[in-house]
Scaffold this motif. Sequence first.
Motif, PDB file in Angstrom:
ATOM      1  N   VAL A  12      -7.840   1.708   0.354  1.00  0.00           N
ATOM      2  CA  VAL A  12      -6.541   1.906  -0.287  1.00  0.00           C
ATOM      3  C   VAL A  12      -6.773   2.505  -1.668  1.00  0.00           C
ATOM      4  N   THR A  13      -6.025   3.536  -1.997  1.00  0.00           N
ATOM      5  CA  THR A  13      -6.207   4.232  -3.272  1.00  0.00           C
ATOM      6  C   THR A  13      -4.960   4.203  -4.146  1.00  0.00           C
ATOM      7  N   LYS A  21       4.002   1.682   2.432  1.00  0.00           N
ATOM      8  CA  LYS A  21       3.865   1.049   3.732  1.00  0.00           C
ATOM      9  C   LYS A  21       4.076  -0.454   3.578  1.00  0.00           C
ATOM     10  N   MET A  30      -1.299  -3.384   4.989  1.00  0.00           N
ATOM     11  CA  MET A  30      -2.601  -2.780   5.238  1.00  0.00           C
ATOM     12  C   MET A  30      -3.532  -3.902   5.670  1.00  0.00           C
ATOM     13  N   PRO A  61       0.826  -1.212   0.000  1.00  0.00           N
ATOM     14  CA  PRO A  61       0.000   0.000   0.000  1.00  0.00           C
ATOM     15  C   PRO A  61       0.860   1.261   0.000  1.00  0.00           C
ATOM     16  N   LEU A  72       0.466   5.278   1.194  1.00  0.00           N
ATOM     17  CA  LEU A  72      -0.353   6.213   1.951  1.00  0.00           C
ATOM     18  C   LEU A  72       0.357   7.550   2.025  1.00  0.00           C
ATOM     19  N   ASN A  73      -0.327   8.582   1.569  1.00  0.00           N
ATOM     20  CA  ASN A  73       0.245   9.940   1.558  1.00  0.00           C
ATOM     21  C   ASN A  73       1.599   9.975   0.870  1.00  0.00           C
TER      22      ASN A  73
END
Length: 430
Positions: free
Chosen positions: A366-367, A335, A338, A328, A330-331
């Motif tokens: 999650v994007t 990471k 998840m 994943p 994130l920002n």
Amino acid sequence: MEMREINTHPPQVPTIRSTPGYITKTFTIEAITPVFGGGHQAGEPGEDEHNLVRGTSVRGNLRFWWRATCGAACEDANQLRKAEGAIWGTVKEPGQVQIYTEVEHDGFSREPCGYTEKKFQFRTDYPQYALFPFQPNEKNDQIKNCLTSLIFRLSLTYPEEIGPDVMTALVAWVNFGGLGARTRRGCGALFCKELAPDSRDGFESWYKSQFSRYIPPSPTTRLWPTLAKTILLDKKESEPINVWDAGISMLKDLRQKPSVGRNNGNGQRPGRSRWPEPESIRNVTGGWKGKHQRMNNIPLESFPRAAFGLPIIFQFPGGGPDPTQLYPVLNGKKKTRMSSPLIIRPLKFQNGKTVLMICLLHTIPVTEVELDGVKNSDKPLRFTKITDPTLAQYPDSPMGPRKNPRSPSGSALEAFIEYAKEKGMNEVKI
């Protein structure tokens, strides 16, 4: 396959001092599916009477489920942190809840899999699809044992004014969580008669009485997981192990079953996946060769199964691309993992009946993901097509069919929920 009984010893009731304003409650809790992990060493259960059920592990679980229930009423992470620390403690201040555990029956230490003709195989009554982290591999061929038939007593002492918070967290942990590793896939599922709903028919009213005052109205989503977005219960009743296997089989079928998650095979040769990830990986690795030519109907640069939890390891037997790993983002930062928002586990009622429960937590989806292990790339490979309507519209999509898609938005999680309904599960109104 080895099964060894650990010595059973009589429980020792803790000495409880009567303190004005404090409450002490004791519960007998049973693990109704095997417990994996939970000891000092990762992936291993405790091996002695003082380590089978650790107070630190119980506290960690109670903290999580407090956040998922009572903590949902907090408006932001700062408010959550203060409220949580006041009850469960911080790095500087101890918590207000004293936890004492005592094993009543240590159960059995069992090998979940064994070797047959130099190959390992899981016990036939264990769902292999949920247990792959515990199988031997090239780096470690040691079989990791699990614990079955574990029964322990849990005593909690706390100030009377925080009693509702403590009990809400405990009820949520016992009925939705578990002990050890892989609890969201049904390992270490727990049962406490005193804390369980009375029956399947009474589940809806029980749930609302326990949790509705804490859960914000949908579609409110916090920065942390909260209970619950969707809950399904099966009509069929069976033993916990059978129920567990049935639930994991549903997930496996959507992802891998011929004519559902993959094409029909030819003899011993399995058909190709209908999910976009294999084609997406072949696209960036140049892995179309031999019998694996481009399947033009499947979209590229798409990774919908990331919604089930990360990381994912992709392996292509038979001369395909090298193994790759999906993580994943994130920002803007990669990471390591998840947690899955999807819980699949047996739920046992006070009347002794057990059914399959599927629960989908409220989480931030999650994007963005990053694909590692691609040798011909000198920069991170990142993708954002996780949920998209086009992923439900191509021919034979597992999130389809096209005329009546399981998930019009192209969500793998929504597709699984609808697939479970197709198999006879009913959604609870929460």
